[in-house]
Design a protein around this motif. Structure first.
Motif, PDB file in Angstrom:
ATOM      1  N   LEU A 315       0.868  -1.171   0.000  1.00  5.21           N
ATOM      2  CA  LEU A 315       0.000   0.000   0.000  1.00  5.21           C
ATOM      3  C   LEU A 315       0.907   1.224   0.000  1.00  5.21           C
ATOM      4  CD1 LEU A 315      -3.088   0.702   0.224  1.00  5.21           C
ATOM      5  CD2 LEU A 315      -2.666   1.051   2.667  1.00  5.21           C
ATOM      6  N   SER A 316       0.967   1.909  -1.137  1.00  6.83           N
ATOM      7  CA  SER A 316       1.779   3.120  -1.257  1.00  6.83           C
ATOM      8  C   SER A 316       0.939   4.305  -0.811  1.00  6.83           C
ATOM      9  CB  SER A 316       2.231   3.304  -2.710  1.00  6.83           C
ATOM     10  OG  SER A 316       2.749   4.609  -2.926  1.00  6.83           O
ATOM     11  N   SER A 317       1.321   4.920   0.304  1.00  2.95           N
ATOM     12  CA  SER A 317       0.515   5.992   0.890  1.00  2.95           C
ATOM     13  C   SER A 317       1.213   7.336   0.708  1.00  2.95           C
ATOM     14  CB  SER A 317       0.276   5.718   2.385  1.00  2.95           C
ATOM     15  OG  SER A 317      -0.519   6.730   2.953  1.00  2.95           O
ATOM     16  N   ASP A 318       0.576   8.220  -0.030  1.00  3.37           N
ATOM     17  CA  ASP A 318       1.126   9.544  -0.319  1.00  3.37           C
ATOM     18  C   ASP A 318      -0.034  10.528  -0.432  1.00  3.37           C
ATOM     19  OD1 ASP A 318       2.935  11.549  -0.910  1.00  3.37           O
ATOM     20  OD2 ASP A 318       3.922  10.448  -2.522  1.00  3.37           O
ATOM     21  N   MET A 319       0.250  11.798  -0.314  1.00  5.22           N
ATOM     22  CA  MET A 319      -0.814  12.790  -0.356  1.00  5.22           C
ATOM     23  C   MET A 319      -1.418  12.886  -1.754  1.00  5.22           C
ATOM     24  SD  MET A 319      -1.027  13.955   2.736  1.00  5.22           S
ATOM     25  CE  MET A 319      -1.781  15.574   2.770  1.00  5.22           C
ATOM     26  N   GLY A 320      -2.703  13.249  -1.808  1.00  5.60           N
ATOM     27  CA  GLY A 320      -3.402  13.453  -3.072  1.00  5.60           C
ATOM     28  C   GLY A 320      -4.082  14.807  -3.067  1.00  5.60           C
ATOM     29  N   HIS A 321      -4.778  15.104  -4.151  1.00  6.96           N
ATOM     30  CA  HIS A 321      -5.368  16.426  -4.325  1.00  6.96           C
ATOM     31  C   HIS A 321      -6.850  16.439  -3.972  1.00  6.96           C
ATOM     32  CE1 HIS A 321      -1.713  17.733  -6.296  1.00  6.96           C
ATOM     33  NE2 HIS A 321      -1.802  16.726  -7.146  1.00  6.96           N
ATOM     34  N   LYS A 346      -5.961   6.259  -5.362  1.00  8.00           N
ATOM     35  CA  LYS A 346      -5.393   7.020  -6.472  1.00  8.00           C
ATOM     36  C   LYS A 346      -5.246   6.107  -7.690  1.00  8.00           C
ATOM     37  CE  LYS A 346      -1.980   9.734  -4.904  1.00  8.00           C
ATOM     38  NZ  LYS A 346      -0.812  10.149  -4.097  1.00  8.00           N
ATOM     39  N   VAL A 347      -5.853   6.522  -8.787  1.00  9.01           N
ATOM     40  CA  VAL A 347      -5.926   5.677  -9.976  1.00  9.01           C
ATOM     41  C   VAL A 347      -5.406   6.441 -11.190  1.00  9.01           C
ATOM     42  CG1 VAL A 347      -7.453   4.359 -11.489  1.00  9.01           C
ATOM     43  CG2 VAL A 347      -7.937   4.474  -9.027  1.00  9.01           C
ATOM     44  N   ASN A 348      -4.586   5.775 -11.998  1.00 10.81           N
ATOM     45  CA  ASN A 348      -4.139   6.316 -13.277  1.00 10.81           C
ATOM     46  C   ASN A 348      -3.819   5.141 -14.195  1.00 10.81           C
ATOM     47  OD1 ASN A 348      -1.528   7.208 -15.058  1.00 10.81           O
ATOM     48  ND2 ASN A 348      -2.983   8.897 -14.830  1.00 10.81           N
ATOM     49  N   VAL A 349      -4.526   5.038 -15.317  1.00 12.91           N
ATOM     50  CA  VAL A 349      -4.386   3.870 -16.181  1.00 12.91           C
ATOM     51  C   VAL A 349      -3.049   3.831 -16.904  1.00 12.91           C
ATOM     52  CG1 VAL A 349      -6.861   3.594 -16.502  1.00 12.91           C
ATOM     53  CG2 VAL A 349      -5.571   5.036 -18.101  1.00 12.91           C
ATOM     54  N   ASN A 350      -2.300   4.949 -16.888  1.00 14.70           N
ATOM     55  CA  ASN A 350      -0.973   4.972 -17.494  1.00 14.70           C
ATOM     56  C   ASN A 350       0.120   4.624 -16.485  1.00 14.70           C
ATOM     57  OD1 ASN A 350      -1.583   5.895 -20.294  1.00 14.70           O
ATOM     58  ND2 ASN A 350      -2.464   7.639 -19.186  1.00 14.70           N
ATOM     59  N   ASN A 351      -0.306   4.073 -15.358  1.00 18.63           N
ATOM     60  CA  ASN A 351       0.611   3.550 -14.335  1.00 18.63           C
ATOM     61  C   ASN A 351       1.474   4.617 -13.669  1.00 18.63           C
ATOM     62  OD1 ASN A 351      -0.199   0.829 -14.480  1.00 18.63           O
ATOM     63  ND2 ASN A 351       1.107   0.493 -16.272  1.00 18.63           N
ATOM     64  N   ARG A 352       0.972   5.845 -13.626  1.00 16.57           N
ATOM     65  CA  ARG A 352       1.621   6.826 -12.757  1.00 16.57           C
ATOM     66  C   ARG A 352       1.293   6.499 -11.304  1.00 16.57           C
ATOM     67  NH1 ARG A 352       5.686   9.446 -14.458  1.00 16.57           N
ATOM     68  NH2 ARG A 352       5.148  11.456 -13.514  1.00 16.57           N
ATOM     69  N   TYR A 353       0.152   5.856 -11.097  1.00 17.23           N
ATOM     70  CA  TYR A 353      -0.183   5.185  -9.852  1.00 17.23           C
ATOM     71  C   TYR A 353      -0.311   3.701 -10.161  1.00 17.23           C
ATOM     72  CZ  TYR A 353      -1.572   9.944  -8.538  1.00 17.23           C
ATOM     73  OH  TYR A 353      -1.585  11.304  -8.310  1.00 17.23           O
ATOM     74  N   ALA A 354      -0.080   2.855  -9.158  1.00 19.45           N
ATOM     75  CA  ALA A 354      -0.004   1.413  -9.401  1.00 19.45           C
ATOM     76  C   ALA A 354      -1.327   0.692  -9.215  1.00 19.45           C
ATOM     77  CB  ALA A 354       1.050   0.796  -8.472  1.00 19.45           C
ATOM     78  N   THR A 355      -2.380   1.399  -8.838  1.00 18.09           N
ATOM     79  CA  THR A 355      -3.660   0.765  -8.524  1.00 18.09           C
ATOM     80  C   THR A 355      -4.310   0.138  -9.754  1.00 18.09           C
ATOM     81  OG1 THR A 355      -4.003   2.469  -6.845  1.00 18.09           O
ATOM     82  CG2 THR A 355      -5.922   1.145  -7.478  1.00 18.09           C
ATOM     83  N   VAL A 378      -8.812  10.717  -9.544  1.00 17.24           N
ATOM     84  CA  VAL A 378      -8.331  10.552 -10.915  1.00 17.24           C
ATOM     85  C   VAL A 378      -8.018  11.939 -11.449  1.00 17.24           C
ATOM     86  CG1 VAL A 378      -8.826   9.692 -13.234  1.00 17.24           C
ATOM     87  CG2 VAL A 378      -9.791   8.522 -11.258  1.00 17.24           C
ATOM     88  N   SER A 379      -6.912  12.079 -12.168  1.00 19.98           N
ATOM     89  CA  SER A 379      -6.547  13.382 -12.721  1.00 19.98           C
ATOM     90  C   SER A 379      -7.424  13.761 -13.909  1.00 19.98           C
ATOM     91  CB  SER A 379      -5.083  13.376 -13.175  1.00 19.98           C
ATOM     92  OG  SER A 379      -4.208  13.342 -12.083  1.00 19.98           O
ATOM     93  N   PRO A 384      -1.302  16.869 -16.465  1.00 18.81           N
ATOM     94  CA  PRO A 384      -0.359  15.771 -16.204  1.00 18.81           C
ATOM     95  C   PRO A 384      -0.545  15.233 -14.794  1.00 18.81           C
ATOM     96  CG  PRO A 384       0.761  17.890 -16.150  1.00 18.81           C
ATOM     97  CD  PRO A 384      -0.623  18.156 -16.656  1.00 18.81           C
ATOM     98  N   CYS A 385      -0.291  13.947 -14.637  1.00 19.18           N
ATOM     99  CA  CYS A 385      -0.476  13.283 -13.346  1.00 19.18           C
ATOM    100  C   CYS A 385       0.870  13.077 -12.672  1.00 19.18           C
ATOM    101  CB  CYS A 385      -1.165  11.930 -13.563  1.00 19.18           C
ATOM    102  SG  CYS A 385      -1.418  10.985 -12.062  1.00 19.18           S
ATOM    103  N   GLY A 386       0.935  13.342 -11.383  1.00 18.54           N
ATOM    104  CA  GLY A 386       2.143  13.048 -10.630  1.00 18.54           C
ATOM    105  C   GLY A 386       2.296  11.553 -10.423  1.00 18.54           C
ATOM    106  N   THR A 387       3.333  11.172  -9.708  1.00 18.58           N
ATOM    107  CA  THR A 387       3.545   9.752  -9.454  1.00 18.58           C
ATOM    108  C   THR A 387       4.058   9.569  -8.038  1.00 18.58           C
ATOM    109  OG1 THR A 387       4.505   7.709 -10.354  1.00 18.58           O
ATOM    110  CG2 THR A 387       5.919   9.669 -10.307  1.00 18.58           C
ATOM    111  N   THR A 388       4.269   8.323  -7.646  1.00 16.22           N
ATOM    112  CA  THR A 388       4.630   7.981  -6.276  1.00 16.22           C
ATOM    113  C   THR A 388       5.667   6.859  -6.283  1.00 16.22           C
ATOM    114  OG1 THR A 388       2.988   6.223  -6.047  1.00 16.22           O
ATOM    115  CG2 THR A 388       2.238   8.480  -5.615  1.00 16.22           C
ATOM    116  N   ILE A 389       5.957   6.336  -5.103  1.00 12.82           N
ATOM    117  CA  ILE A 389       6.821   5.162  -5.019  1.00 12.82           C
ATOM    118  C   ILE A 389       6.077   3.891  -5.416  1.00 12.82           C
ATOM    119  CG2 ILE A 389       8.234   6.200  -3.203  1.00 12.82           C
ATOM    120  CD1 ILE A 389       6.774   4.161  -1.288  1.00 12.82           C
TER     121      ILE A 389
END
Length: 436
Positions: A315-321, A346-355, A378-379, A384-389
């Motif tokens: 579970l990658s936990s980071d701040m969102g908007h 946090k969801v992004n189909v281009n894998n900027r998020y891993a969900t 979702v952005s 553009p969408c940010g990313t995380t670990i």
């Protein structure tokens, strides 16, 4: 939801402790020390990477610079027992001191700084700044430094000298972000001599340093009903604090006899804001090495490691908007996360998020078990969408990963804003996730 209804599940003592945590964690190194202190109180013990690790049950953690990895081995855990990992990061965008820090101009003494991460530059203007970080001494030891007093300031140009400032400010990163800290000619060696003296060491013994600025105004509740939290470094120390509290609670329950089908792990990395490419970042082999060594400590083989990782979830936990009331057109119109609405997926189909869909189910199950509401982020397709670990961890270790966080405004600013209830809700969801 009414205030009375929210109070049924909101524990303000958690947010009070978060405020204290933020105050003692102005740098990644301090954040690690603050988290380690909380884990020690829960029975964890520190281990060294250079030592051999044993297979006994209990909580352990290791520290490497601004990174911390902690885990709890329950009684009866086998070498193939999967992990439940919570990934966070300890660093935040700020202004960091350069190797030759003493500079000045026009009779002002100044400190040369470098911009760390994605900083909204104007948020660092006209703020009273302290200094924090670490000093590396010639004997190989490290001394933490935290100067919580107004030492530096980046003064904005008066409107009388820039009549067009409200039509659009443009700051030169090299010329306009140099803080002042006194009057007089350039004082070569003066900054480190001052910091060393405050740290109780001789300046001649200082061989290196990692120093940074921080806003000395403490975090605080905000609003008529104190339903908001304003403070520095919420991204991402809020997640570090929540994950630390959750791991400590899970370990305490397991030590008292609660069954734990997984090995819960906290991975708090450094340098996420600059790409994670360091020996303490998520791109490093640090987490993978720890997981592998714990398998081997329990007598496991390479096959056991593969089996353990196959059943592992991160579970990658980071701040969102949160949706911004003054810029709502910048957000995806069908997804408007709000403060105090619970954790966000946090969801992004281009894998900027891993969900993915399976990860969504894992996250939903944890929130349901914890009895907390949750939201989805979702952005906007045009932004553009940010990313995380999250994607980094998924790709590096080949483990299922879910991205989550809480909704906030002013991300990466010197001071950020979120709901005062969300830290507790996030910690509750993380605890449920770690329990499986």
């Amino acid at each position: 939801m009414s205030t009375a209804a929210r109070q049924a599940y909101f524990d303000r003592t958690h947010t009070d402790d978060l405020i204290a945590f933020l105050g003692t964690s102005p740098s990644p190194y301090h954040a690690v020390a603050s988290a380690a202190e909380r884990l020690e109180k829960a029975g964890f013990r520190q281990v060294a990477e250079t030592d051999a690790w044993d297979a006994s049950a209990g909580g352990r953690y290791l520290v490497r610079g601004g990174a911390l990895i902690a885990w709890y081995v329950p009684e009866g855990a086998g070498p193939e027992t999967p992990f439940r990992v919570v990934g966070t990061h300890t660093d935040s965008p700020n202004l960091r001191v350069k190797p030759l820090p003493d500079t000045g101009s026009a009779g002002w003494r100044q400190v040369a700084v470098e911009i760390y991460g994605g900083v909204p530059l104007n948020t660092w203007l006209d703020r009273d700044l302290g200094l924090s970080g670490r000093l590396a001494l010639r004997d190989g030891s490290v001394r933490l430094v935290q100067l919580d007093e107004p030492l530096l300031r980046v003064p904005q140009l008066a409107i009388h000298l820039d009549r067009q400032v409200n039509e659009g400010m443009k700051l030169d990163k090299q010329r306009h972000l140099t803080p002042i800290w006194g009057l007089g000619p350039v004082d070569e060696g003066g900054l480190i001599e001052y910091v060393a003296q405050r740290a109780g060491v001789e300046a001649a013994d200082v061989a290196g340093w990692d120093l940074m600025t921080h806003d000395v105004q403490p975090a605080s509740y905000l609003g008529r009903d104190r339903e908001l939290l304003a403070g520095p470094r919420l991204d991402n120390l809020l997640s570090v604090h929540a994950a630390t509290a959750a791991l400590a609670a899970v370990a305490t329950a397991a030590a008292a006899g609660a069954e734990l089908p997984y090995i819960p792990v906290l991975a708090a990395f450094d340098h996420e804001e600059t790409g994670s490419e360091s020996d303490t970042g998520a791109q490093s082999p640090l987490l993978g090495n720890v997981l592998e060594r714990t398998v081997h400590a329990r007598g496991g083989s390479r096959e056991d490691r593969a089996r353990a990782l196959a059943g592992t979830v991160c579970l990658s936990s980071d701040m969102g908007h949160a949706v911004h009331p003054n810029y709502s057109e910048r957000h995806e119109p069908g997804h408007h996360p709000m403060p105090n609405g619970g954790p966000i997926l946090k969801v992004n189909v281009n894998n900027r998020y891993a969900t993915d869909g399976v990860g969504r189910a894992v996250f939903a199950a944890a929130c349901e078990k914890a009895g907390v509401p949750w939201q989805t982020f979702v952005s906007n397709n045009a932004m553009p969408c940010g990313t995380t670990i999250g994607p980094i961890t998924a790709a590096r270790l080949g483990i299922a990963t879910v991205d989550c966080g809480i909704a906030a405004l002013s991300m990466h600013s010197a001071r950020e804003l979120c709901g005062a209830e969300d830290p507790y809700l996030l910690a509750s969801a993380i605890k449920a996730f770690l329990e499986g």
